[in-house]
Design an enzyme around this catalytic site. Structure first.
Site, PDB file in Angstrom:
ATOM      1  N   GLY A 174      26.020  32.668  38.963  1.00 18.50           N
ATOM      2  CA  GLY A 174      26.890  33.049  40.079  1.00 18.50           C
ATOM      3  C   GLY A 174      27.004  34.570  40.059  1.00 18.50           C
ATOM      4  CB  THR A 175      24.556  37.147  40.983  1.00 19.64           C
ATOM      5  OG1 THR A 175      24.346  36.651  42.311  1.00 19.64           O
ATOM      6  CG2 THR A 175      23.464  36.626  40.068  1.00 19.64           C
ATOM      7  CG  ASN A 176      30.628  37.730  44.467  1.00 20.57           C
ATOM      8  OD1 ASN A 176      30.665  38.956  44.455  1.00 20.57           O
ATOM      9  ND2 ASN A 176      31.590  37.008  45.003  1.00 20.57           N
ATOM     10  CG  ASP A 177      33.037  35.190  40.510  1.00 23.33           C
ATOM     11  OD1 ASP A 177      33.466  36.058  41.301  1.00 23.33           O
ATOM     12  OD2 ASP A 177      33.441  34.020  40.505  1.00 23.33           O
TER      13      ASP A 177
ATOM     14  NE  ARG B 209      -1.111  67.235  65.317  1.00 28.61           N
ATOM     15  CZ  ARG B 209      -1.675  66.103  65.752  1.00 28.61           C
ATOM     16  NH1 ARG B 209      -2.991  65.969  65.738  1.00 28.61           N
ATOM     17  NH2 ARG B 209      -0.923  65.106  66.165  1.00 28.61           N
TER      18      ARG B 209
ATOM     19  CB  CYS C 227      23.775  29.521  43.495  1.00 30.75           C
ATOM     20  SG  CYS C 227      25.136  29.560  42.309  1.00 30.75           S
TER      21      CYS C 227
ATOM     22  NE  ARG D  99      29.196  28.073  49.566  1.00 28.59           N
ATOM     23  CZ  ARG D  99      28.461  28.930  50.269  1.00 28.59           C
ATOM     24  NH1 ARG D  99      28.468  30.205  49.968  1.00 28.59           N
ATOM     25  NH2 ARG D  99      27.731  28.511  51.282  1.00 28.59           N
TER      26      ARG D  99
ATOM     27  CG  HIS E 265      10.161  60.438  69.105  1.00 29.06           C
ATOM     28  ND1 HIS E 265      11.508  60.158  69.167  1.00 29.06           N
ATOM     29  CD2 HIS E 265       9.926  60.848  67.835  1.00 29.06           C
ATOM     30  CE1 HIS E 265      12.065  60.403  67.995  1.00 29.06           C
ATOM     31  NE2 HIS E 265      11.124  60.826  67.173  1.00 29.06           N
TER      32      HIS E 265
ATOM     33  CD  GLU F 138      30.872  31.424  38.348  1.00 23.34           C
ATOM     34  OE1 GLU F 138      31.347  31.897  39.395  1.00 23.34           O
ATOM     35  OE2 GLU F 138      31.232  30.332  37.864  1.00 23.34           O
TER      36      GLU F 138
ATOM     37  NE  ARG G   7      31.535  26.880  43.490  1.00 18.61           N
ATOM     38  CZ  ARG G   7      31.627  28.083  44.079  1.00 18.61           C
ATOM     39  NH1 ARG G   7      30.985  29.120  43.550  1.00 18.61           N
ATOM     40  NH2 ARG G   7      32.317  28.232  45.181  1.00 18.61           N
TER      41      ARG G   7
END
Length: 909
Positions: free
Chosen positions: A798-801, A103, A864, A578, A469, A777, A634
């Site tokens: 602003g971590t997206n930008d 096994r 944010c 926003r 399973h 940003e 903002r």
């Protein structure tokens, strides 16, 4: 861990193992989880059949060169000789036959993903000898046919279907439902036919040498580490591909020796609900694979006491002892051979999200573990499950009344799932990749189905129990599942399932809804609702998590209803409102468009005067909802063209209107006015057009270019704040200026806007505490954070930008284009818009924090962007010294737990 010079260890040699692997984690890494726990149970004096473990190092060496390392087989042969001495039996000897199982057992549990072979050592002579010794020819030939079938599929790559066809034919001829009812002469004939199948399909005969069987089985288990199902499982579970698997060779004990023998699988507590009661399945007169395969209807573990009371009592004692020892719920396998209990495995049990939370809390309350350990044991994904939509009780009630309840089975993995039925794993995976929601239905799932199970929204099987399973995999990956639906006859060849009660036929593509919490299956789609976070164990655990975390968890909320929900879920403020979202409301968009189109100052002032009370009401609602908690607002960020129709749409509408006017339409005056408006909008869109608006006139640049708009927003913020303060509401407005690239931008805008704030407070004779800050940003902002902190009282990333500008890519274009290719090819390990890129974006953030606090020692810094709800990103935020993370309201509980995990890791500033 020290370099190992041995490839094989006996289960009784744990002391020797610890000389090269002193920590328990190292032991599991060397012997695999199964081997390590078998050795530990042996050390503790529990009844474990004698055996030995081939190390993961041997597996890695074999896979590297496709051949066994030097002296390997000599060690295996020596271990077999030692096993013969210990058992008083001999491998391949008909007079005293030693049979073993082979096994797999990796460091981390991978239920059913790799291969197992039982009854190694059986040859025709040994089988006849076994029959004579036991006085049970049926048992001997049943063991032989199992060996040929398992060896054929696992080692010799023969499909399982030809074997099953032979068994089906034999059962039909005898008029029985179970293989256990077939007599010895049938099983002997079946074994012979199985060997014919192997010779035909594999192109070579079944090996009759016990040594060759053992050697080939070990190699097959090693190779199964590289099998597709194992790779798919590891990818989904986050298990490294370079660990390898150990192999456990253990003396066979038999649960198929008659009515005083049994085999079963159990967990020491209920792993679906967390209830403190043993849960599992067993079968009398059966071997282990019968329990999980679903070929026979299993019996609940509670009934074992009626059949084999002494064995059941001993099992309960050992189960409790194992739970006490490991301080964790255990998943155990056992066999009762003629009244004697044998333990074949113990491991930490897979559990549902709901059970995981309850178990962690109750173990802490029982003083088995600390509260810190309880918090660590619950994963963010477990909390996320509670936030998934569940079926609306009203919709369920209506579906029952309409007769749409198809069938009910075992509720092994909770949750709501709706999708189209599919009958095989490949189709499920293909359709899911095409963005279809599917429910996979099978008679029973096999390890080869795992890729389809992972792709499906939910899983249904007509056979199998709570330890099948399907149940194990569903619980592991949080897939809603209903198994053992006896009222369904699944015909995978015809791609249909017949409801035995009504004879209704479910075909591939039919839409069904399954409730893994109740075990019910309905025709069609059921409406869902957002669940309330009212589970008492989860609430208690999150309270413990809050006491450990250093990061404040706040929420992105644009409307009072979002703020109220965020508070209910534990948010400690608003980290991002926003304001542009408010402008898209039906009653406001025309006003914003009029503002953009206005050429005269008087028209703009008129529009702003209409917008002011609307914005004031927005902020008033937010402040009241978050009474006493900070609210970060903002100012308008996106470019103005986003408030206008698309250019292509306007051109089409203008052309259509011009055509209708040329045809002298009866409503000409109205059309002329409409055409004039559309033409003005088109001119405005053209004048506002930018090649890359993401990097254009937006954020602080728009505020400087159109100061009256942001001044209106700040007036609305402070008029609302003062009104709330006069009503006794505690307010803390934090005004955030977006997209700063240069300190002078912030200086100009803050000076202008702070003057408005002071003017409002003087007019209303009310003072409120406030702050002006900025979003980081742009890489330049991060690099010059020490200068920006002169005028910014707080930072929020602003971590997206920041990710877009750091990578130089547009998220919208990348995620629908080349980014998926980058992830598939391994150019990027993770989507940087889902999890923060630590070497690049993370380094910029860390630099900005350090520089900003050099200027302003107590500078508050948060995040944010959407990364604020991602556990890996939260861990990074903790380590670089942020004060807060802000995420969507429904991610707040996840973020609370992830922040606690980060703090308990002992890393960070």
């Amino acid at each position: 861990m020290k370099t190992n010079t041995r490839w094989v260890y006996g289960l009784h040699e744990l002391k020797q193992v610890k000389r090269v692997a002193p920590k328990w984690d190292d032991v599991k890494g060397l012997l695999g989880g199964k081997g390590a726990n078998l050795a530990e149970m042996t050390r503790l004096g529990f009844p474990v059949p004698p055996g030995f473990t081939v190390t993961t190092e041997a597996c890695r060496a074999f896979l590297k060169k496709d051949s066994m390392p030097r002296k390997f087989w000599a060690e295996v042969d020596a271990a077999m000789r030692a096993l013969e001495v210990k058992t008083g039996k001999k491998f391949g000897d008909p007079k005293a036959p030693l049979l073993v199982s082979c096994r797999s057992g990796a460091k981390f549990s991978m239920p059913g993903m790799m291969d197992t072979v039982l009854n190694l050592g059986l040859t025709p002579e040994v089988t006849r000898g076994l029959a004579a010794l036991t006085g049970d020819a049926r048992f001997a030939w049943d063991s032989a046919r199992r060996l040929v079938q398992m060896f054929g599929t696992v080692v010799m790559d023969v499909a399982d279907e030809p074997f099953e066809a032979v068994l089906t034919e034999a059962r039909a001829k005898r008029g029985v439902k179970n293989d256990a009812d077939l007599p010895a002469e049938d099983l002997e004939a079946i074994t012979a036919r199985f060997k014919e199948i192997v010779a035909k399909e594999a192109g070579r005969p079944f090996p009759e040498s016990p040594e060759e069987q053992l050697h080939l089985a070990i190699e097959a288990v090693f190779r199964s580490w590289k099998g597709k199902r194992a790779i798919d499982y590891r990818k989904a579970a986050g298990i490294s591909d370079d660990l390898g698997t150990a192999v456990n060779i253990v003396t066979m004990v038999f649960g198929n020796l008659g009515s005083d023998s049994a085999t079963g699988v159990a967990t020491t507590r209920n792993v679906s609900t967390g209830e403190k009661v043993m849960e599992g399945d067993f079968l009398i007169n059966a071997q282990g694979e019968d329990v999980v395969a679903g070929t026979r209807e299993t019996r609940p573990i509670a009934e074992l006491a009626k059949e084999l009371p002494a064995a059941a009592k001993e099992l309960a004692r050992i189960a409790q002892a194992l739970e006490d020892h490991y301080k964790e719920v255990q998943d155990i396998e056992f066999t009762v051979e003629r009244g004697t209990l044998w333990m074949l495995q113990t491991r930490d049990a897979k559990r549902t999200a709901r059970a995981a939370v309850r178990l962690a809390v109750e173990f802490a309350k029982e003083k088995r573990i600390t509260r810190e350990e309880a918090v660590r044991r619950v994963k963010p994904d477990h909390v996320d499950f509670y936030l998934h939509p569940q079926f609306d009780p009203a919709a369920v009630k209506q579906a029952r009344a309409e007769g749409r309840l198809v069938a009910t089975g075992l509720n092994v993995s909770p949750g709501a799932a709706t999708g189209r039925l599919v009958f095989d794993a490949d189709t499920a995976e293909r359709l899911a990749k095409e963005k279809n929601e599917v429910i996979m239905i099978r008679a029973e799932t096999k390890p080869d189905d795992v890729h389809g199970m992972l792709a499906s929204k939910g899983i249904i099987t007509s056979r199998g129990g709570r330890t099948s399973h399907a149940a194990l995999v569903a619980r592991q990956f949080g897939k809603p599942a209903v198994v053992g639906v006896m009222a369904l006859e699944v015909d995978e060849a015809k791609r249909e399932a017949v409801v035995t009660r009504t004879k209704a036929v479910l075909k591939e593509g039919d839409e069904v809804s399954l409730d893994g919490t109740t075990g019910e299956i309905f025709l069609g789609k059921l409406e869902t609702k957002q669940p309330a976070l009212d589970d008492p164990w989860l609430l208690e655990l999150l309270g413990w998590a809050d006491s450990f975390r250093k990061l404040s968890v706040i929420a992105n909320a644009d409307y009072p209803r979002d703020a109220i929900r965020a508070r209910e879920l534990g948010a400690e403020g608003i980290g991002l409102c926003r304001t542009e979202h408010m402008f898209f409301e039906v009653d406001r968009l025309p006003l914003v468009q009029k503002l953009i189109l206005a050429k005269e100052r008087s028209v703009r002032d008129e529009v702003l005067a209409q917008l002011l009370p609307l914005q004031r009401a927005d902020f008033d609602g937010l402040f009241r909802a978050m009474n006493g908690l900070p609210v970060t607002i903002r100012l308008i960020d996106p470019p103005l063209h986003e408030f206008l129709p698309r250019r292509e749409t306007l051109i089409r509408e203008v052309t259509d209107l011009e055509t209708r006017l040329e045809l002298n339409a009866p409503d000409r005056p109205g059309l002329e006015a409409k055409l004039a408006l559309k033409q003005r909008m088109l001119l405005a869109v053209d004048s506002l057009h930018e090649e890359n608006p993401m990097l254009g006139l937006r954020g602080v640049r728009l505020g400087i270019h159109m100061p009256e708009l942001v001044m209106m927003q700040v007036r609305a913020i402070f008029e609302a704040a003062c009104a709330c303060a006069r009503d006794g509401v505690k307010v803390m407005p934090k005004v955030m200026i977006p997209l700063i690239a240069h300190t002078n931008e912030l200086k100009v805008e803050r000076t202008m806007l702070e003057a408005v704030a002071r003017q409002v407070m003087e007019e209303l004779k009310t003072k409120v505490r406030y702050q002006f800050g900025t979003m980081i940003e742009i890489p330049r902002a991060a690099l010059t954070a020490d200068q920006i902190a002169i005028d910014a009282q707080f930072f929020s990333f602003g971590t997206n930008d920041l990710t877009q500008t750091t990578f130089g890519i547009s998220r919208d274009d990348a995620e629908t284009g080349f980014l998926s290719e980058y992830l598939q090819k391994g150019i990027l390990a993770e989507n940087p818009f889902a999890t923060l890129d630590e070497p690049g974006v993370g380094q910029l953030m860390e630099l900005a924090v350090r520089l900003g606090r050099r200027t302003r020692k107590e500078l508050a810094v948060g995040i944010c962007g959407e990364h604020g709800g991602d556990p890996k990103s939260i861990d990074l935020c903790h380590r670089i010294g942020l004060n807060s993370v802000s995420c969507s309201p429904y991610r707040v509980p996840v973020a609370r737990l992830a922040a606690a995990h980060a703090a308990l890791s002992g890393k960070g500033k």
